[in-house]
Design a protein around this motif. Structure first.
Motif, short mmCIF file in Angstrom:
data_model
loop_
_atom_site.label_atom_id
_atom_site.label_comp_id
_atom_site.label_asym_id
_atom_site.label_seq_id
_atom_site.Cartn_x
_atom_site.Cartn_y
_atom_site.Cartn_z
N THR A 44 0.62 -1.26 0.02
CA THR A 44 0.13 -0.04 0.27
C THR A 44 0.56 1.09 0.68
N HIS A 46 1.50 5.08 1.11
CA HIS A 46 0.51 5.84 1.97
C HIS A 46 1.13 7.34 1.25
N ASN A 49 -1.20 11.57 5.91
CA ASN A 49 -2.47 11.01 6.26
C ASN A 49 -3.43 10.12 5.78
N THR A 50 -3.10 9.11 5.48
CA THR A 50 -3.46 7.20 5.18
C THR A 50 -2.21 6.84 6.50
N THR A 54 -5.98 4.60 7.13
CA THR A 54 -7.14 4.11 6.45
C THR A 54 -6.29 2.89 5.28
N GLU A 55 -6.99 2.91 3.77
CA GLU A 55 -6.24 1.99 3.09
C GLU A 55 -5.45 2.86 2.04
N GLY A 56 -4.62 2.44 1.64
CA GLY A 56 -3.53 3.39 0.70
C GLY A 56 -4.38 4.54 -0.20
N ILE A 57 -3.57 5.04 -0.99
CA ILE A 57 -3.86 5.66 -1.89
C ILE A 57 -3.70 4.81 -3.52
#
Length: 139
Positions: A44, A46, A49-50, A54-57
């Protein structure tokens, strides 16, 4: 007249789509020390902020062959990122932990930091600027 308009439309859309890709880069990641070919490797990408929130970009799942994977995150805009990788050996799409909260599956991050505790963005961060990147992550 109709063919002229179509020609200009085609040229404009081609030039516009090419110019968008010009400002993005690819990040190719190799992991070559995976202990088995069971399950999948999940990586993932990132930003701050992620990371661990949360899920990665971008998220990539890869089959493992001979303990190795090579994957590419495509069209990454300039910025600061970190990559997290794990060997999802039982293919349940999540990290498994023991009762004392120690990971049961292998994992790693960009820059290959040695962590005693939860992963930190500052330890794994890197910059994407004006060229493609290649990196190795170890478990």
């Amino acid at each position: 007249m109709k063919s002229i308009i179509l020609t200009f439309t085609f040229i404009f859309s081609f030039v516009f789509s090419f110019s968008q890709d010009k400002n993005t880069q690819n990040i190719t990641v190799t992991i070559s020390n995976i202990k088995s070919d069971k399950g999948k490797a999940i990586l993932t990408l990132h930003n701050e902020n992620t990371f661990m929130v949360t899920e990665g970009i971008q998220n990539i799942e890869s089959n493992i062959e001979n303990g190795k994977i090579i994957v590419t995150f495509k069209n990454v805009s300039p910025g600061t990122y970190a990559i997290m990788a794990m060997h999802d050996e039982n293919d349940n799409k999540k990290m498994d932990f023991s009762t004392n909260r120690m990971p049961l599956e292998d994992y790693g991050m960009s820059n290959n930091p040695i962590n005693y505790g939860p992963p930190q963005f500052n330890d794994a961060k890197f910059k994407v600027e004006n060229k493609d990147l290649e990196m190795r992550i170890t478990f």
